[in-house]
Each structure stands twice: as structure tokens, then as C-alpha cells.
Design a protein around this motif. Structure first.
Motif, PDB file in Angstrom:
ATOM      1  N   SER A 141      -6.482  -2.905  11.742  1.00 21.40           N
ATOM      2  CA  SER A 141      -7.571  -3.855  11.962  1.00 21.40           C
ATOM      3  C   SER A 141      -8.073  -3.845  13.404  1.00 21.40           C
ATOM      4  O   SER A 141      -9.259  -4.080  13.651  1.00 21.40           O
ATOM      5  N   PHE A 158       1.926  -5.693   5.435  1.00 21.20           N
ATOM      6  CA  PHE A 158       2.850  -6.645   4.841  1.00 21.20           C
ATOM      7  C   PHE A 158       2.256  -8.042   4.695  1.00 21.20           C
ATOM      8  O   PHE A 158       2.634  -8.788   3.794  1.00 21.20           O
ATOM      9  N   ASP A 159       1.323  -8.403   5.544  1.00 19.03           N
ATOM     10  CA  ASP A 159       0.661  -9.695   5.383  1.00 19.03           C
ATOM     11  C   ASP A 159      -0.060  -9.741   4.034  1.00 19.03           C
ATOM     12  O   ASP A 159       0.047 -10.715   3.282  1.00 19.03           O
ATOM     13  N   LEU A 160      -0.773  -8.675   3.722  1.00 18.24           N
ATOM     14  CA  LEU A 160      -1.489  -8.597   2.443  1.00 18.24           C
ATOM     15  C   LEU A 160      -0.523  -8.460   1.271  1.00 18.24           C
ATOM     16  O   LEU A 160      -0.672  -9.120   0.235  1.00 18.24           O
ATOM     17  N   ASP A 200       2.278  -2.012  10.104  1.00 17.94           N
ATOM     18  CA  ASP A 200       3.161  -2.821   9.269  1.00 17.94           C
ATOM     19  C   ASP A 200       2.609  -4.227   9.098  1.00 17.94           C
ATOM     20  O   ASP A 200       2.619  -4.791   7.998  1.00 17.94           O
ATOM     21  N   LEU A 201       2.146  -4.812  10.199  1.00 22.83           N
ATOM     22  CA  LEU A 201       1.659  -6.187  10.154  1.00 22.83           C
ATOM     23  C   LEU A 201       0.455  -6.309   9.231  1.00 22.83           C
ATOM     24  O   LEU A 201       0.363  -7.243   8.430  1.00 22.83           O
ATOM     25  N   ASP A 202      -0.476  -5.376   9.329  1.00 19.64           N
ATOM     26  CA  ASP A 202      -1.654  -5.391   8.457  1.00 19.64           C
ATOM     27  C   ASP A 202      -1.247  -5.281   6.989  1.00 19.64           C
ATOM     28  O   ASP A 202      -1.769  -5.994   6.125  1.00 19.64           O
ATOM     29  N   LEU A 211       2.653  -9.420   0.945  1.00 19.74           N
ATOM     30  CA  LEU A 211       3.359 -10.668   0.651  1.00 19.74           C
ATOM     31  C   LEU A 211       2.468 -11.640  -0.100  1.00 19.74           C
ATOM     32  O   LEU A 211       2.901 -12.290  -1.054  1.00 19.74           O
ATOM     33  N   ALA A 212       1.220 -11.751   0.323  1.00 17.91           N
ATOM     34  CA  ALA A 212       0.303 -12.676  -0.336  1.00 17.91           C
ATOM     35  C   ALA A 212       0.110 -12.306  -1.803  1.00 17.91           C
ATOM     36  O   ALA A 212       0.116 -13.178  -2.687  1.00 17.91           O
TER      37      ALA A 212
END
Length: 332
Positions: A280, A88-90, A84-86, A92-93
Motif C-alpha cells: 500500500s 494479514f489485516d485483510l 505481511d501487514l497488508d 483476518l477480517a
């Protein structure tokens, strides 16, 4: 007596127009995130005036004028899986890069989820992206009173746009890799069985294992987390198991840590280990786990492309498949 200091009024669009020497309408067009007809010279003057004054466009007013609010809802089960972290970070950007903002709405399991979806929320959004396993397309359309819904959880219907990972391709490559290395038996460590995506993923593993003549010894149910992978690692018979396929990298990380003794210098001594998601962390020395994943940039690009075409999104005219691939590393 000291007088209470009054805040300096924020500059307005009219102030920007006056400083730039243009009409208010031209200033509005020059500052719009949408393509509007205005000469390069006037646009430059307006942008320079806005910067000088410290003017910030009113997103709400702009949205009302365009019948949009530049807000996207993302419905999730939770945000704690490493994958999720990998993602959603991308995501959102890229959504912010097209001038929109995001609200996350957690729709979990149980009666609370049913109540939440039935009652709806008081948000007006331009579109809803649905990752949650517990939300179906018709309910989300009713919930937001909006047909611009993009399904990313396998629950899409004929009238709803979707982006789906073609997981069978990558899974087939991973199982073929194991078979080519002499594996004849395997365990499958799975995630939440109520997820339609997970059900399809499990079916793909079963079919690929059968196709390559690999005996499926058992399926061990986890929840995608590192903790569940580590706990289930105790059920692995290292003498009879040729490979362990985990439906998330986080669970594979837990298995690897529980059986480090069987992976000298990360290489398999007793059984081979495969994850899923290609997070990652698998690119670093601590967890060089063979995995399966899609190109996240391609996946996110397909989502954002649909957000930029609201008419197609609202009419459900997009059904997109994004390929996955096998990524070999030391544990496989």
C-alpha cells in the motif's frame, strides 16, 4: 460488613428460548452460523430475545456440537514485513467474517523450528494455513493431527491443497517494461534464499532477463527488509546499472532512499527501480515504486473459499494459481 457482590449469571440458551417462546433446539438453530431449517418469524424472535438478554453463544460448545472449534492456525516466519501487514489485516477480517478466529504461530529458522514442528502444539484447529518457509505439509498435518492444511509457501505436495502466486507473469511484464525503455543491464536484490517461493521468484527473473537480452550483473542477497535494501544500495554502480529489481518493495524503498539524488521528482536519472508485492505504501507520493503484485482480495478470497470447504481442503483437491501483474509507477 459489606457482602461480596456476586456476578450476575450470564443468560443461557434456555433463557433465550423461553423469552422467544420456542424450544431450545429451535433457538440453537436460529443462532447457528451454519444454515439450519427455521422459519423467518422464529429466527427473528430468537435474535430479538438474544439481543434483549445480551446472550453470547458459547463458541466452544458450538464447536464441540459441530465437531469444529472455529479456530484457524496461521504459521508464519514472522510478521514484520510491510507486505505481511497488508495481507494479514485483510485475511483476518475475511476469516472472522465466516465465523472463525485465528491463532498465529511463529515458526522460524534453525533448530528451534525443527523442535517445534517435531513436538507439535496442543491446539485443536479446524485448519492450518502455512506461510512459513520452514514448515512442510506432512509435518504440519502431524503437528495438528489434521489433514485440513493449506500450503501458501511453495512446499505443497500432491495430497495437499495450495494457493500459489503465478509470479512469472508479473515479473515478465516488469522486465519487458525495462527492456522497452532501453535497459541492457540489471542488478537483482533478493530475499531469503532458503525460501522455495524466493527460489522460484529468482528463477523467473533470471529467465525473463535472459529472454529480453538484459545482462544480470549480480545478485545481492537481502532479507526483504528496508534495512537490507538500504545497506545493499551501496553496492549499486549507478554508471553501469540500467535497472535494479528488488524481490520486495521494502528493499526497493531502502534503495530509493539511499539514491534519492538519482531520482529527481521520483523519476529515474541513472537507473530504473522495480519492487515486488505492490504494498500500500507504493501508492503514496513518498515511494511511487513500480512493482509487481496480485490482487490481494482475490488471493484472500481463494484462501477463504478453501476454508469454507473443509472436505476439499483435507483431501488436497485444490491447487490454485493467482495471477500477478506489473504496476508501473514513476521509478520504473
Amino acid at each position: 460488613m459489606n457482602e461480596v457482590l456476586k456476578p450476575t449469571p450470564a443468560p443461557t440458551l434456555s433463557d433465550v428460548a423461553a423469552l422467544a417462546g420456542v424450544s431450545r433446539a429451535i433457538a440453537s438453530r436460529a443462532l447457528s452460523t451454519q444454515p439450519r431449517p427455521v422459519s423467518a418469524d422464529k429466527r427473528e424472535r430468537v435474535l430479538r430475545a438474544a439481543e434483549t438478554l445480551g446472550f453470547r453463544p458459547n463458541s466452544l460448545a458450538r464447536g464441540l456440537a459441530n465437531q469444529t472449534v472455529n479456530l484457524v492456525a496461521i504459521l508464519v516466519n514472522h510478521i514484520h514485513d510491510l507486505s505481511d501487514l497488508d495481507l494479514f489485516d485483510l485475511l483476518l477480517a475475511e476469516i472472522q467474517a465466516i465465523g472463525k478466529q485465528v491463532i498465529f504461530i511463529r515458526v522460524g529458522a534453525g533448530q528451534d523450528a525443527a523442535t517445534f514442528l517435531r513436538d507439535g502444539v496442543a491446539y485443536h484447529v479446524d485448519a492450518a494455513l502455512v506461510f512459513s518457509d520452514f514448515a512442510d505439509a506432512p509435518t504440519v498435518r502431524r503437528m495438528f493431527r489434521n489433514n485440513a492444511v493449506l500450503m501458501l509457501n511453495g512446499h505443497h505436495d500432491a495430497g495437499t491443497a495450495s494457493v500459489t502466486l503465478d509470479e512469472g507473469h508479473g515479473i515478465g511484464e516488469a522486465v519487458a517494461d525495462a527492456a522497452g525503455k532501453g535497459v541492457r543491464s540489471a542488478l537483482l536484490v533478493t530475499g531469503r534464499p532458503e525460501s522455495l517461493v524466493e527460489q522460484a521468484r529468482i528463477a523467473s527473473y533470471r529467465a525473463a532477463l535472459q529472454r529480453h537480452g538484459i545482462t544480470l550483473l549480480a545478485e545481492l542477497a537481502g532479507d526483504y527488509s528496508y534495512a537490507s535494501g538500504r545497506a545493499l544500495a551501496g553496492h549499486i554502480d549507478v554508471e553501469t546499472t540500467g535497472a535494479v529489481f528488488c524481490t520486495s518493495d521494502a528493499m526497493a524503498m531502502g534503495v530509493l532512499d539511499a539514491h534519492r539524488a538519482h531520482f529527481p521528482q521520483h523519476r529515474p536519472q541513472r537507473f530504473r527501480l522495480y519492487g515486488f508485492d505492490n504494498i500500500s505504501l507504493t501508492q503514496f507520493d513518498a515511494y511511487p515504486i513500480s512493482s509487481i503484485g496480485a490482487d490481494r482480495r482475490d488471493y484472500v478470497a481463494q484462501i477463504v473459499r478453501m476454508l469454507k470447504e473443509p472436505a476439499h481442503l483435507a483431501h488436497g483437491s485444490g491447487q490454485v494459481l493467482v495471477a500477478t501483474r506489473f504496476v508501473p509507477r514513476l521509478t520504473g
